[in-house]
Design a protein around this motif. Structure first.
Motif, PDB file in Angstrom:
ATOM      1  N   GLU A  83      46.606  49.233  30.816  1.00 48.35           N
ATOM      2  CA  GLU A  83      46.194  47.836  30.827  1.00 48.35           C
ATOM      3  C   GLU A  83      45.971  47.318  32.250  1.00 48.35           C
ATOM      4  O   GLU A  83      46.658  47.722  33.194  1.00 48.35           O
ATOM      5  CB  GLU A  83      47.258  46.967  30.149  1.00 48.35           C
ATOM      6  CG  GLU A  83      47.565  47.397  28.727  1.00 48.35           C
ATOM      7  CD  GLU A  83      48.805  46.742  28.164  1.00 48.35           C
ATOM      8  OE1 GLU A  83      49.071  46.921  26.960  1.00 48.35           O
ATOM      9  OE2 GLU A  83      49.531  46.053  28.924  1.00 48.35           O
ATOM     10  N   VAL A  84      45.011  46.416  32.370  1.00 47.10           N
ATOM     11  CA  VAL A  84      44.813  45.635  33.584  1.00 47.10           C
ATOM     12  C   VAL A  84      45.351  44.243  33.282  1.00 47.10           C
ATOM     13  O   VAL A  84      44.823  43.539  32.419  1.00 47.10           O
ATOM     14  CB  VAL A  84      43.325  45.571  33.983  1.00 47.10           C
ATOM     15  CG1 VAL A  84      43.155  44.761  35.272  1.00 47.10           C
ATOM     16  CG2 VAL A  84      42.749  46.972  34.139  1.00 47.10           C
ATOM     17  N   VAL A  85      46.420  43.865  33.980  1.00 47.46           N
ATOM     18  CA  VAL A  85      47.153  42.635  33.666  1.00 47.46           C
ATOM     19  C   VAL A  85      46.960  41.625  34.792  1.00 47.46           C
ATOM     20  O   VAL A  85      47.065  41.958  35.983  1.00 47.46           O
ATOM     21  CB  VAL A  85      48.654  42.931  33.471  1.00 47.46           C
ATOM     22  CG1 VAL A  85      49.440  41.650  33.229  1.00 47.46           C
ATOM     23  CG2 VAL A  85      48.846  43.898  32.311  1.00 47.46           C
ATOM     24  N   SER A  86      46.696  40.385  34.410  1.00 46.53           N
ATOM     25  CA  SER A  86      46.551  39.309  35.385  1.00 46.53           C
ATOM     26  C   SER A  86      47.925  38.946  35.955  1.00 46.53           C
ATOM     27  O   SER A  86      48.878  38.710  35.197  1.00 46.53           O
ATOM     28  CB  SER A  86      45.934  38.077  34.725  1.00 46.53           C
ATOM     29  OG  SER A  86      46.065  36.933  35.554  1.00 46.53           O
ATOM     30  N   LEU A  87      48.046  38.890  37.269  1.00 47.44           N
ATOM     31  CA  LEU A  87      49.309  38.500  37.880  1.00 47.44           C
ATOM     32  C   LEU A  87      49.560  36.999  37.765  1.00 47.44           C
ATOM     33  O   LEU A  87      50.703  36.552  37.842  1.00 47.44           O
ATOM     34  CB  LEU A  87      49.316  38.906  39.360  1.00 47.44           C
ATOM     35  CG  LEU A  87      49.685  40.361  39.645  1.00 47.44           C
ATOM     36  CD1 LEU A  87      49.525  40.669  41.128  1.00 47.44           C
ATOM     37  CD2 LEU A  87      51.109  40.666  39.192  1.00 47.44           C
ATOM     38  N   ARG A  88      48.513  36.229  37.558  1.00 45.59           N
ATOM     39  CA  ARG A  88      48.701  34.785  37.443  1.00 45.59           C
ATOM     40  C   ARG A  88      49.230  34.395  36.075  1.00 45.59           C
ATOM     41  O   ARG A  88      50.157  33.593  35.956  1.00 45.59           O
ATOM     42  CB  ARG A  88      47.375  34.058  37.723  1.00 45.59           C
ATOM     43  CG  ARG A  88      47.497  32.537  37.747  1.00 45.59           C
ATOM     44  CD  ARG A  88      46.174  31.903  38.124  1.00 45.59           C
ATOM     45  NE  ARG A  88      45.146  32.157  37.122  1.00 45.59           N
ATOM     46  CZ  ARG A  88      44.992  31.430  36.008  1.00 45.59           C
ATOM     47  NH1 ARG A  88      45.798  30.403  35.757  1.00 45.59           N
ATOM     48  NH2 ARG A  88      44.026  31.722  35.167  1.00 45.59           N
ATOM     49  N   THR A  89      48.675  34.979  35.012  1.00 51.69           N
ATOM     50  CA  THR A  89      49.053  34.591  33.653  1.00 51.69           C
ATOM     51  C   THR A  89      49.801  35.679  32.890  1.00 51.69           C
ATOM     52  O   THR A  89      50.343  35.422  31.820  1.00 51.69           O
ATOM     53  CB  THR A  89      47.806  34.223  32.845  1.00 51.69           C
ATOM     54  OG1 THR A  89      46.966  35.387  32.714  1.00 51.69           O
ATOM     55  CG2 THR A  89      47.025  33.111  33.534  1.00 51.69           C
ATOM     56  N   LEU A  90      49.785  36.915  33.409  1.00 49.17           N
ATOM     57  CA  LEU A  90      50.354  38.095  32.741  1.00 49.17           C
ATOM     58  C   LEU A  90      49.603  38.440  31.460  1.00 49.17           C
ATOM     59  O   LEU A  90      50.114  39.194  30.626  1.00 49.17           O
ATOM     60  CB  LEU A  90      51.849  37.911  32.451  1.00 49.17           C
ATOM     61  CG  LEU A  90      52.751  37.735  33.672  1.00 49.17           C
ATOM     62  CD1 LEU A  90      54.213  37.665  33.246  1.00 49.17           C
ATOM     63  CD2 LEU A  90      52.555  38.869  34.666  1.00 49.17           C
ATOM     64  N   ALA A  91      48.406  37.904  31.302  1.00 52.58           N
ATOM     65  CA  ALA A  91      47.578  38.260  30.152  1.00 52.58           C
ATOM     66  C   ALA A  91      46.908  39.606  30.401  1.00 52.58           C
ATOM     67  O   ALA A  91      46.553  39.943  31.535  1.00 52.58           O
ATOM     68  CB  ALA A  91      46.520  37.191  29.912  1.00 52.58           C
ATOM     69  N   VAL A  92      46.741  40.378  29.334  1.00 52.84           N
ATOM     70  CA  VAL A  92      46.056  41.662  29.424  1.00 52.84           C
ATOM     71  C   VAL A  92      44.561  41.399  29.427  1.00 52.84           C
ATOM     72  O   VAL A  92      43.997  40.885  28.452  1.00 52.84           O
ATOM     73  CB  VAL A  92      46.441  42.584  28.253  1.00 52.84           C
ATOM     74  CG1 VAL A  92      45.669  43.897  28.332  1.00 52.84           C
ATOM     75  CG2 VAL A  92      47.942  42.849  28.248  1.00 52.84           C
ATOM     76  N   SER A  97      41.311  56.982  31.934  1.00 54.27           N
ATOM     77  CA  SER A  97      40.043  57.298  32.591  1.00 54.27           C
ATOM     78  C   SER A  97      38.904  56.395  32.147  1.00 54.27           C
ATOM     79  O   SER A  97      37.838  56.378  32.764  1.00 54.27           O
ATOM     80  CB  SER A  97      39.672  58.758  32.326  1.00 54.27           C
ATOM     81  OG  SER A  97      39.423  58.977  30.942  1.00 54.27           O
ATOM     82  N   LEU A  98      39.115  55.618  31.063  1.00 58.44           N
ATOM     83  CA  LEU A  98      38.077  54.730  30.573  1.00 58.44           C
ATOM     84  C   LEU A  98      38.062  53.391  31.287  1.00 58.44           C
ATOM     85  O   LEU A  98      37.163  52.581  31.066  1.00 58.44           O
ATOM     86  CB  LEU A  98      38.254  54.496  29.062  1.00 58.44           C
ATOM     87  CG  LEU A  98      38.161  55.737  28.168  1.00 58.44           C
ATOM     88  CD1 LEU A  98      38.388  55.366  26.721  1.00 58.44           C
ATOM     89  CD2 LEU A  98      36.813  56.426  28.345  1.00 58.44           C
ATOM     90  N   LEU A  99      39.063  53.148  32.131  1.00 57.49           N
ATOM     91  CA  LEU A  99      39.147  51.885  32.851  1.00 57.49           C
ATOM     92  C   LEU A  99      38.833  52.113  34.324  1.00 57.49           C
ATOM     93  O   LEU A  99      39.509  52.899  34.995  1.00 57.49           O
ATOM     94  CB  LEU A  99      40.544  51.272  32.708  1.00 57.49           C
ATOM     95  CG  LEU A  99      40.944  50.801  31.297  1.00 57.49           C
ATOM     96  CD1 LEU A  99      42.394  50.342  31.290  1.00 57.49           C
ATOM     97  CD2 LEU A  99      40.033  49.669  30.830  1.00 57.49           C
ATOM     98  N   GLY A 100      37.835  51.401  34.838  1.00 55.78           N
ATOM     99  CA  GLY A 100      37.460  51.549  36.242  1.00 55.78           C
ATOM    100  C   GLY A 100      38.602  51.272  37.202  1.00 55.78           C
ATOM    101  O   GLY A 100      38.822  52.052  38.147  1.00 55.78           O
TER     102      GLY A 100
END
Length: 483
Positions: free
Chosen positions: A445-454, A462-465
């Protein structure tokens, strides 16, 4: 099998009798199908034969203290004589491979132990029979554990089979786990197999049956639980994997990995050195050949991965970061608690940037600060197979702490772990894998540090840049998440 239980098993067939071979056989008051039913019999039950009339046997049921007649086609007569042992063994070999016939197989094993000479019982054939007895009892326990969703009639049959097995001296333990009743065979026949000269495959089956994590009583105090797991590790180490089929070697390696990872957690929890146990778990997991995993073992492999990954930080030494940067310090809290302190050059343990106390294990060597110095990731392990990701974030002049669990389920087995910082201080890469509430999921997962939303997620990193470009090199080299 302990000597007392072996005696109870063989004594159960000491009479000249008959073993019931079908479920729901009728015990009649007279030798005809229209006669009053005196009782309902189940496969594996032993009856004393007292006579014959037409195609009926006159029998006495010692459990019910009642006599009657049963059709001769629904029982197998046994005189418990040495000459009968080979035939009993042949039938037992067939029944052993027949799901649903566990109670009958246990009765046949007891009959063979009574009929065979002492030399045979202590020899290779005796070990085979004990192996079969343990396998049948273990399979019956599995049926009972998974029987809650079955129709009431099927549940009644399983309960009757457990009762039949118990009358032969086969013991089961029961405890609640994950909201359901877990039934486990106590393993005495398998212990006997390990004590006698036995084949590698027999020893492997015995060791795997005796070391099931779900059969360790969850109510055991920590020190007693550690002793049980230490014994499991010793049992598994007594099995030589050479010469075993590849899938069996895999099962041994996966079980060893799971047991040693549990031992690492337990040792760390009582203040003992845990590095060797954690490294042993990693080494055993690395020995699993995924190409030789049967389909039914994939879930077992995933569970072993989650357990090993949860405790893997025990194998990493603690390294101190620069004092001027935000870093982690530990301090004792209330009895049994560890307090996590976020400190830097201007804020020491007496005036930390943030503070949180926990009963979980804290792995300070896992702490990772982002390049902007505004966020810090930390691995915290509350349970032996469950590791959380703590995120300290700077918001203005203050620091906050949030906990990312492996999944939004009742804690089972799993981990959530830091996988890298995305430049700019806005995102963190997180790997999660968990099993709980009957569900299994693995995601990157790429998680936002501001909201912790995924913001983005995939089942394959490998599918995520961002994972391809910014994953942490130390994470990639040490994690067992990537497979």
């Amino acid at each position: 099998m302990a000597a007392g239980t072996l005696a109870a098993t063989t004594a159960a067939v000491a009479l000249s009798g008959a073993i019931v071979t079908t479920d729901q056989a009728s015990l009649r008051a007279a030798p005809r199908a229209s006669a009053q039913q005196q009782g309902q019999l189940w496969q594996g039950e032993l009856l004393e034969v007292r006579g014959e009339r037409l195609d009926w046997l006159q029998v006495w049921d010692h459990r019910r203290e009642r006599g009657g007649y049963v059709r001769a086609s629904q029982v197998r007569r046994t005189a418990a004589l040495p000459g009968e042992a080979p035939e009993l063994l042949a039938v037992l070999r067939f029944v052993r491979e027949t799901p649903g016939s566990e109670a009958l197989g246990i009765g046949l094993a007891a009959a063979w132990l009574q009929a065979a000479p002492a030399q045979a019982v202590q020899g290779e054939t005796g070990t085979e029979v004990l192996d079969a007895l343990g396998t049948l009892a273990d399979r019956l326990a599995d049926r009972a554990s998974n029987g809650a969703a079955l129709p009431k009639g099927a549940q009644a049959t399983i309960a009757a089979h457990l009762e039949v097995a118990a009358r032969y001296g086969v013991r089961f333990t029961t405890h609640e786990r994950d909201g359901r009743m877990q039934v486990c065979y106590d393993g005495e026949a398998f212990r006997r197999v390990l004590a006698l000269p036995s084949q590698p495959a027999q020893r492997a089956r015995a060791a795997l049956a005796l070391t099931r994590a779900e059969c360790v009583d969850p109510a055991l105090p920590p020190l007693q639980r550690q002793q049980v797991v230490q014994w499991q590790a010793e049992v598994l180490d007594r099995v030589q994997a050479d010469g075993l089929p590849g899938f069996v070697r895999n099962r041994l390696a996966m079980r060893r990995a799971a047991v040693w990872s549990t031992l690492a957690f337990q040792r760390q929890r009582v203040g003992q050195a845990a590095g060797v146990a954690a490294q042993r778990a990693l080494d055993e997991l690395a020995g699993v050949r995924q190409a030789e995993l049967p389909e039914e073992d994939v879930a077992v492999f995933n569970e072993a991965v989650m357990r090993v990954n949860a405790s893997r930080w025990a194998a990493v030494p603690i390294a101190r970061g620069p004092a001027r940067q935000p870093s982690i310090a530990l301090a004792p809290g209330a009895p049994g608690q560890t307090c996590v302190l976020l400190v830097d050059a201007k804020h020491d343990a007496s005036d930390p940037l943030a503070r949180r106390c926990t009963y979980a294990l804290v792995w300070p060597q896992s702490a990772r600060l982002d390049r902007e110095g505004h966020a810090l990731a930390l691995a915290v392990q509350p349970l032996e197979g469950w590791r959380e990701l703590w995120l300290f974030r700077r918001q203005g002049a203050a620091w906050t702490l949030d906990v990312l669990p492996p999944a939004d389920v009742t804690p089972g087995i799993g981990y959530a772990e830091f996988a890298g910082w995305v430049p700019g201080g806005q995102q963190v890469l997180v790997a999660r894998e968990a099993r709980g509430d009957g569900r299994y999921r693995r995601s990157y997962e790429v998680v936002s540090l501001r909201t912790l939303a995924v913001q983005r997620q995939a089942a394959d990193a490998s599918l995520l840049g961002p994972f391809r470009r910014w994953q942490d090199p130390a994470w990639r080299s040490a994690t067992v998440s990537l497979r």
